[in-house]
Scaffold this motif. Structure first.
Motif, short mmCIF file in Angstrom:
data_model
loop_
_atom_site.label_atom_id
_atom_site.label_comp_id
_atom_site.label_asym_id
_atom_site.label_seq_id
_atom_site.Cartn_x
_atom_site.Cartn_y
_atom_site.Cartn_z
N SER A 147 46.64 14.77 17.45
CA SER A 147 45.79 13.82 18.02
C SER A 147 44.78 14.61 18.52
N SER A 160 38.33 14.83 18.56
CA SER A 160 37.69 14.98 17.51
C SER A 160 36.52 16.47 17.14
N LYS A 207 42.00 18.97 13.69
CA LYS A 207 43.05 18.36 13.45
C LYS A 207 43.06 18.21 11.94
N SER A 208 41.90 17.79 11.18
CA SER A 208 42.17 17.58 9.76
C SER A 208 42.46 18.96 9.04
N GLU A 237 46.15 10.93 6.21
CA GLU A 237 44.63 10.82 6.68
C GLU A 237 44.36 10.23 7.71
N GLU A 238 43.39 10.64 8.41
CA GLU A 238 42.94 9.79 9.76
C GLU A 238 42.48 8.34 9.22
N ASP A 290 47.40 12.48 10.88
CA ASP A 290 46.16 12.96 11.43
C ASP A 290 45.71 11.48 12.18
N ARG A 291 46.12 11.55 13.65
CA ARG A 291 45.97 10.45 14.40
C ARG A 291 47.01 9.44 14.08
N ASP A 322 46.51 6.34 18.90
CA ASP A 322 44.96 6.69 18.87
C ASP A 322 43.94 5.47 18.63
#
Length: 175
Positions: A8, A11, A15-16, A31-32, A82-83, A87
């Protein structure tokens, strides 16, 4: 032991990229939710976009993150998100004041170790799915940096380093 690990934080902080590097090493990844929602809403002319209706966006993200977590049960080994649900809950609490994070965290726990990507202005950029500015990203980071420990998670801030060093840090921390 819970094998669902959340990455987390800020942005635009990498992260990705970290999640993609973990996937390239054979780890299961998710994936987020936010990016998927933005793509779906734009494709269908929807308004559940964070810059249009943050509460509707956050509610969709909670639903998607819950479904992601359930689907991850079938994935082997460590699963890197990813998150995730916390979140999304933090976004809803920010948008509406509703208290949702604690009951969601209790009902759908992740591994107690959470990795936070710090604000990193030198690499931060906006894009078509990220229309907010760095100050908004930093404010979001601050909310998450408070929320995860308040919910009993142990937070490890990722170093501002290349992706391979970050992968090594994550794997060494998890043992």
């Amino acid at each position: 032991m819970n094998r669902f690990v959340v990455v987390s934080g800020c942005s635009g902080g990498g992260k990705s990229t970290l999640i993609e590097a973990l996937a390239a090493r054979g780890f299961a990844t998710v994936e987020e939710p936010g990016r998927r929602i933005v793509r779906e809403e734009r494709a269908g002319g929807g308004l559940a976009l964070p810059w249009v209706d943050l509460a509707a966006f956050a509610r969709r993200a909670i639903a998607m993150a819950t479904a992601d977590r359930e689907a991850a049960e079938a994935m082997p080994g460590w699963v890197f998100f990813d998150r995730g649900l916390i979140d999304a809950a933090a976004a809803l609490e920010h948008a509406t004041g509703e208290v949702v994070a604690e009951p969601l965290a209790r009902a759908h726990p992740y591994h107690r170790t959470v990795f936070l990507v710090p604000p990193w202005p030198e690499i931060w950029t906006g894009d078509s799915e990220r229309l907010h500015d760095l100050a908004d990203a930093e404010a979001e980071y601050d909310r998450l940096a408070r929320m995860y420990p308040a919910l009993g998670y142990t937070v490890h801030e990722l170093p501002k380093a290349d992706v391979e060093a970050r992968v090594a840090f994550v794997l060494a921390t998890l043992g």
